[in-house]
Motif scaffolding. Structure first.
Motif, PDB file in Angstrom:
ATOM      1  N   UNK A  25      66.050 -30.839  11.175  1.00  0.00           N
ATOM      2  CA  UNK A  25      67.313 -31.279  10.586  1.00  0.00           C
ATOM      3  C   UNK A  25      68.314 -30.135  10.413  1.00  0.00           C
ATOM      4  N   UNK A  26      67.836 -28.935  10.140  1.00  0.00           N
ATOM      5  CA  UNK A  26      68.691 -27.777   9.919  1.00  0.00           C
ATOM      6  C   UNK A  26      69.816 -28.069   8.926  1.00  0.00           C
ATOM      7  N   UNK A  27      69.469 -28.689   7.815  1.00  0.00           N
ATOM      8  CA  UNK A  27      70.435 -28.893   6.740  1.00  0.00           C
ATOM      9  C   UNK A  27      70.426 -27.632   5.889  1.00  0.00           C
ATOM     10  N   UNK A  28      71.562 -27.033   5.740  1.00  0.00           N
ATOM     11  CA  UNK A  28      71.639 -25.780   5.014  1.00  0.00           C
ATOM     12  C   UNK A  28      72.218 -25.994   3.623  1.00  0.00           C
ATOM     13  N   UNK A  29      71.616 -25.338   2.665  1.00  0.00           N
ATOM     14  CA  UNK A  29      72.179 -25.315   1.333  1.00  0.00           C
ATOM     15  C   UNK A  29      73.155 -24.155   1.241  1.00  0.00           C
ATOM     16  N   UNK A  30      73.668 -23.887   0.054  1.00  0.00           N
ATOM     17  CA  UNK A  30      74.586 -22.763  -0.109  1.00  0.00           C
ATOM     18  C   UNK A  30      73.853 -21.438   0.098  1.00  0.00           C
ATOM     19  N   UNK A  31      74.566 -20.440   0.582  1.00  0.00           N
ATOM     20  CA  UNK A  31      73.976 -19.112   0.734  1.00  0.00           C
ATOM     21  C   UNK A  31      73.735 -18.532  -0.651  1.00  0.00           C
ATOM     22  N   UNK A  32      72.552 -17.992  -0.862  1.00  0.00           N
ATOM     23  CA  UNK A  32      72.205 -17.403  -2.146  1.00  0.00           C
ATOM     24  C   UNK A  32      71.137 -16.339  -1.934  1.00  0.00           C
ATOM     25  N   UNK A  33      71.019 -15.411  -2.873  1.00  0.00           N
ATOM     26  CA  UNK A  33      69.978 -14.391  -2.740  1.00  0.00           C
ATOM     27  C   UNK A  33      68.599 -15.024  -2.943  1.00  0.00           C
ATOM     28  N   UNK A  34      67.584 -14.407  -2.358  1.00  0.00           N
ATOM     29  CA  UNK A  34      66.223 -14.888  -2.577  1.00  0.00           C
ATOM     30  C   UNK A  34      65.850 -14.668  -4.039  1.00  0.00           C
ATOM     31  N   UNK A  35      65.091 -15.587  -4.629  1.00  0.00           N
ATOM     32  CA  UNK A  35      64.672 -15.418  -6.020  1.00  0.00           C
ATOM     33  C   UNK A  35      63.863 -14.128  -6.192  1.00  0.00           C
ATOM     34  N   UNK A  36      64.079 -13.445  -7.283  1.00  0.00           N
ATOM     35  CA  UNK A  36      63.342 -12.211  -7.542  1.00  0.00           C
ATOM     36  C   UNK A  36      62.030 -12.461  -8.263  1.00  0.00           C
ATOM     37  N   UNK A  37      61.908 -13.589  -8.929  1.00  0.00           N
ATOM     38  CA  UNK A  37      60.691 -13.923  -9.667  1.00  0.00           C
ATOM     39  C   UNK A  37      59.816 -14.833  -8.821  1.00  0.00           C
ATOM     40  N   UNK A  38      58.550 -14.478  -8.630  1.00  0.00           N
ATOM     41  CA  UNK A  38      57.663 -15.347  -7.848  1.00  0.00           C
ATOM     42  C   UNK A  38      57.411 -16.676  -8.558  1.00  0.00           C
ATOM     43  N   UNK A  39      57.158 -17.698  -7.763  1.00  0.00           N
ATOM     44  CA  UNK A  39      56.742 -18.988  -8.313  1.00  0.00           C
ATOM     45  C   UNK A  39      55.265 -18.880  -8.677  1.00  0.00           C
ATOM     46  N   UNK A  40      54.857 -19.596  -9.722  1.00  0.00           N
ATOM     47  CA  UNK A  40      53.457 -19.548 -10.136  1.00  0.00           C
ATOM     48  C   UNK A  40      52.979 -20.925 -10.541  1.00  0.00           C
ATOM     49  N   UNK A  41      51.713 -21.168 -10.299  1.00  0.00           N
ATOM     50  CA  UNK A  41      51.050 -22.367 -10.793  1.00  0.00           C
ATOM     51  C   UNK A  41      49.583 -22.023 -10.981  1.00  0.00           C
ATOM     52  N   UNK A  42      48.877 -22.870 -11.670  1.00  0.00           N
ATOM     53  CA  UNK A  42      47.448 -22.629 -11.881  1.00  0.00           C
ATOM     54  C   UNK A  42      46.635 -23.747 -11.252  1.00  0.00           C
ATOM     55  N   UNK A  43      45.398 -23.434 -10.933  1.00  0.00           N
ATOM     56  CA  UNK A  43      44.492 -24.423 -10.378  1.00  0.00           C
ATOM     57  C   UNK A  43      43.061 -24.001 -10.613  1.00  0.00           C
ATOM     58  N   UNK A  44      42.181 -24.954 -10.655  1.00  0.00           N
ATOM     59  CA  UNK A  44      40.753 -24.706 -10.820  1.00  0.00           C
ATOM     60  C   UNK A  44      40.180 -24.360  -9.450  1.00  0.00           C
ATOM     61  N   UNK A  45      39.713 -23.145  -9.272  1.00  0.00           N
ATOM     62  CA  UNK A  45      39.249 -22.683  -7.970  1.00  0.00           C
ATOM     63  C   UNK A  45      38.126 -23.567  -7.421  1.00  0.00           C
ATOM     64  N   UNK A  46      37.189 -23.966  -8.261  1.00  0.00           N
ATOM     65  CA  UNK A  46      36.078 -24.807  -7.791  1.00  0.00           C
ATOM     66  C   UNK A  46      36.590 -26.144  -7.259  1.00  0.00           C
ATOM     67  N   UNK A  47      37.588 -26.705  -7.901  1.00  0.00           N
ATOM     68  CA  UNK A  47      38.164 -27.982  -7.457  1.00  0.00           C
ATOM     69  C   UNK A  47      38.983 -27.787  -6.183  1.00  0.00           C
ATOM     70  N   UNK A  48      39.749 -26.709  -6.122  1.00  0.00           N
ATOM     71  CA  UNK A  48      40.571 -26.450  -4.940  1.00  0.00           C
ATOM     72  C   UNK A  48      39.716 -26.296  -3.684  1.00  0.00           C
ATOM     73  N   UNK A  49      38.547 -25.710  -3.826  1.00  0.00           N
ATOM     74  CA  UNK A  49      37.662 -25.494  -2.686  1.00  0.00           C
ATOM     75  C   UNK A  49      37.022 -26.798  -2.222  1.00  0.00           C
ATOM     76  N   UNK A  50      36.759 -27.708  -3.140  1.00  0.00           N
ATOM     77  CA  UNK A  50      36.021 -28.931  -2.788  1.00  0.00           C
ATOM     78  C   UNK A  50      36.896 -30.161  -2.594  1.00  0.00           C
ATOM     79  N   UNK A  51      38.105 -30.158  -3.107  1.00  0.00           N
ATOM     80  CA  UNK A  51      38.959 -31.340  -3.057  1.00  0.00           C
ATOM     81  C   UNK A  51      40.255 -31.001  -2.310  1.00  0.00           C
ATOM     82  N   UNK A  52      40.339 -31.427  -1.062  1.00  0.00           N
ATOM     83  CA  UNK A  52      41.519 -31.107  -0.243  1.00  0.00           C
ATOM     84  C   UNK A  52      42.796 -31.675  -0.841  1.00  0.00           C
ATOM     85  N   UNK A  53      42.736 -32.875  -1.404  1.00  0.00           N
ATOM     86  CA  UNK A  53      43.931 -33.475  -1.991  1.00  0.00           C
ATOM     87  C   UNK A  53      44.431 -32.619  -3.155  1.00  0.00           C
ATOM     88  N   UNK A  54      43.529 -32.149  -3.997  1.00  0.00           N
ATOM     89  CA  UNK A  54      43.939 -31.300  -5.124  1.00  0.00           C
ATOM     90  C   UNK A  54      44.532 -29.983  -4.613  1.00  0.00           C
TER      91      UNK A  54
END
Length: 102
Positions: A25-54
């Motif tokens: 589609x190549x739909x462009x948003x406004x030009x802006x600098x890349x975010x300086x703060x990384x995105x973060x989330x948490x997850x249960x490693x045992x679940x992530x390894x065994x459950x593809x949907x999770x």
């Protein structure tokens, strides 16, 4: 486990960039600098390894957080319910996801 992701430039520049929301589609948003703060989330490693949907749910949350700073609030191929929208990438990427040509 805490997962973290950030967008980086390979050219070392700091000029504003435009985000391409899909490879077709190549739909462009406004030009802006890349975010300086990384995105973060948490997850249960045992679940992530065994459950593809999770694993896709957690990945989708991480990517959504990362892209939100660039003005896009949902990944092009991932849903918050843990689905991969395999019909959206082009044929080469779809083959990499599914293992068959389309």
């Amino acid at each position: 486990m805490t997962l973290s992701a950030a967008l980086h430039r390979f050219d070392g520049g700091d000029e504003p960039v435009r985000l391409v929301v899909s490879e077709s589609a190549f739909q462009h948003g406004p030009a802006m600098p890349l975010p300086t703060t990384p995105a973060q989330t948490t997850g249960d490693l045992a679940v992530l390894v065994t459950d593809k949907r999770e694993a896709v749910v957690v990945t989708g949350a991480l990517v959504s957080d990362l892209l939100a700073d660039m003005g896009v609030h949902q990944p092009h191929v991932l849903t918050s319910e843990g689905d991969i929208l395999a019909d959206r990438p082009n044929a080469d990427f779809r083959h990499a996801l599914t293992g068959w040509k389309a």
